[in-house]
Design a protein around this motif. Structure first.
Motif, short mmCIF file in Angstrom:
data_model
loop_
_atom_site.label_atom_id
_atom_site.label_comp_id
_atom_site.label_asym_id
_atom_site.label_seq_id
_atom_site.Cartn_x
_atom_site.Cartn_y
_atom_site.Cartn_z
N ILE A 340 -10.18 -4.91 -7.08
CA ILE A 340 -9.59 -5.85 -8.11
C ILE A 340 -9.60 -7.13 -7.48
O ILE A 340 -9.24 -7.27 -6.36
CB ILE A 340 -7.96 -5.24 -8.29
N SER A 354 -2.74 -2.75 -5.35
CA SER A 354 -3.29 -2.30 -3.95
C SER A 354 -3.40 -0.56 -4.10
O SER A 354 -3.96 0.01 -3.45
CB SER A 354 -2.74 -2.81 -2.79
N THR A 359 -7.53 -4.50 -3.33
CA THR A 359 -7.19 -5.79 -3.97
C THR A 359 -7.40 -7.22 -3.14
O THR A 359 -6.91 -7.05 -2.10
CB THR A 359 -5.72 -5.56 -4.48
#
Length: 545
Positions: A340, A354, A359
């Motif tokens: 992400i 996360s 992330t």
């Protein structure tokens, strides 16, 4: 079992929602974000899952309680399938008279209302199943007398759980094993052996191993190895640390042992894994989607509500899932991303993102331009050459554009330009620097047009935008500008034509005002910025010096 204690005098427990989920052995893994306290009650079959990464066994008669913000993952069902209820309920604190009147308040984030445990005792199962079925049958009744009856059903079910889970957790071996697993998840580098885990639980290794497998479906060694390997994979994908550092931070003391085990479990060496996966990543881009697409990487999901819509990326955006301006955690989890990517707009949700996938936040910085952004992303996804190719290509195009303007009698550095957006029915305006979209990069960096003093201050400070200025301040930013670019995001120059303030501007008197459409000029990705450079060059040459 766990000791459950409800603060019924100071908190109100209310029914929110309930659903029934069935999984067959053929189902791919499911991910569900929990927005409220939720009971997960397995009604039939067997399977495996995780709550916030902590492995659980899903077996008929098992029940788990998940806190708001938790990620529930169902890895799959065994041959007989798997079915479970998800019952969501809200907890609100009843404000005391000392707290400025009686009312309801959301609990503080750190306030512990329910102490959570992996598995709750619910026997006898028939009575438990009956209570759940009754709640599910009336799940639509949320108001009136029927809604009140549903509220009572929830209280009865919570009482049932409390009654059957009133043992002292600290004297229960299963709870002790669960607590040791929590410690393992908190810091996988601190615990190196099953013996250490057993010591944390204060029980023998043999009993510990048996209970561990009963709780998780895995042996302690396999569980620790999987946990460390997953951490290593995340670090390999999102960091450029050397292999020694990655191995150590994932809990492996010996980098050679780590490399050997990694190849055994993953099927390739760590370096090959990085090269392959970074080129095949399933990425959700809450920001920087345009940068990814410019390098030939299409994200599986993006915030198209805010950042989508460029005329030059419509085809590429067609198959991308819009996760929304307020990103849907369920949508993102359902896309099963490997990575992400985001700026700091939604940084408060970093912890929840996360849980879904590694992330990476690249914060917005008004002093960091598009070249730096594409290089950062290119390094992250192992496409540094694509980033450098864009920089070289843009610089060459910009050089040719400036030469074409000079030939047409337009010397960029001698001609100041201002970029604005009209707002409030023409009563206000915003002004842009070179690093906030709206063609700023092409105007000031590409074509080399000069920024007036006030605009130059925005650029040099990194602010890049001032919004909501009263329209009578427009001359401060544009009075001496030879060119005025007006980005139409709903309000165009037609609002201004009969105003003396407008008609007194040098750009208006010289017919050098350009209205720019939002779909072409509002966006600040490499593909759009290249196209903007070409369009602006044509506009300026056509209008003449």
């Amino acid at each position: 079992m766990k000791h459950i204690e409800l603060s019924f005098r100071s908190h109100l427990f209310t029914f929110v929602d309930m659903d029934y989920r069935a999984c067959s052995p053929e189902n791919l893994s499911q991910k569900l974000f929990v927005h409220h306290y939720s009971l997960i009650a397995v009604m039939q079959g067997r399977g495996a899952g995780r709550i916030d990464g902590k492995r659980i066994r899903l077996i008929k008669g098992h029940c788990f309680l998940a806190a708001p913000g938790a990620l529930l993952e169902v890895d799959g069902a065994e041959s007989e399938g798997l079915a479970f209820y998800r019952l969501a309920f809200r907890i609100e604190r009843i404000a005391s008279t000392e707290e400025q009147g009686i009312g309801l308040k959301e609990p503080d984030a750190e306030e512990e209302i329910l102490r959570l445990e992996d598995k709750l005792h619910v026997q006898p199962f028939g009575q438990w199943a009956s209570m759940l079925e009754e709640l599910y049958r009336h799940r639509e009744h949320k108001t009136g007398l029927e809604g009140y009856r549903q509220h009572i059903r929830l209280q009865e079910l919570l009482y049932y759980l409390c009654e059957r889970n009133d043992g002292q957790s600290e004297r229960n071996p299963r709870s002790a094993v669960s607590g040791s697993i929590d410690k393992l998840h908190e810091d996988i580098t601190r615990i190196a052996s099953v013996k250490q885990l057993a010591q944390l639980a204060n029980i023998g290794v043999r009993q510990y191993t048996y209970l561990f497998k009963e709780l998780t479906g895995r042996s302690p060694v396999d569980y620790m190895t999987e946990l460390r390997m997953n951490e290593a994979k995340k670090r390999l994908l999102v960091s450029n640390d050397d292999l020694n550092t990655i191995a150590r931070n994932a809990g492996f003391q010996d980098v050679y042992y780590f490399s050997r085990r990694f190849k055994q479990m993953v099927g390739m060496a760590p370096k090959h894994f990085v090269a392959k996966r970074r080129r095949e990543l399933r990425i959700v881009a809450l920001y920087y989607a345009g940068i990814l697409m410019s390098m030939g990487v299409k994200p599986v999901g993006a915030n198209l509500t805010w950042w989508g819509g460029s005329e030059f990326l419509k085809e590429q955006e067609r198959d991308i899932v819009d996760v929304g301006a307020q990103p849907s955690l369920e949508k993102i989890a359902g896309l099963e991303p490997d990575l992400i990517l985001m700026n700091d707009t939604h940084s408060q949700y970093y912890g929840q993102f996360s849980k879904i996938a590694p992330t990476v936040i690249i914060p917005y910085d008004g002093k960091r331009g598009i070249y730096e952004d594409i290089r950062l992303v290119g390094e992250l996804i192992d496409r540094p050459q694509a980033a450098e190719q864009f920089v070289a290509r843009y610089e060459l195009k910009a050089e040719k554009a400036r030469a074409a303007l000079t030939e047409a009698g337009i010397t960029g550095g001698d001609f100041p330009a201002t970029i604005i957006r009209l707002e409030g029915g023409g009563s206000q305006f915003s002004v842009f620097g070179d690093n906030y979209g709206r063609s700023g990069w092409a105007v000031y960096r590409g074509l080399g047009l000069a920024a007036p003093a006030k605009v130059r201050q925005l650029i040099e400070s990194g602010t890049q935008i001032v919004q909501g200025l009263p329209i009578d301040r427009l001359p401060e930013y544009a009075e001496s500008s030879r060119y005025l670019f007006v980005v139409n995001e709903g309000e165009g120059i037609g609002l201004m034509r009969d105003r003396d303030l407008w008609n007194g501007l040098a750009a208006v008197r010289g017919d050098r005002v350009f209205e720019l459409g939002k779909e072409q000029f509002a966006y600040f990705d490499p593909v759009s910025v290249e196209a903007q450079l070409e369009l602006l060059t044509e506009m300026l040459i056509f209008r003449g010096s």
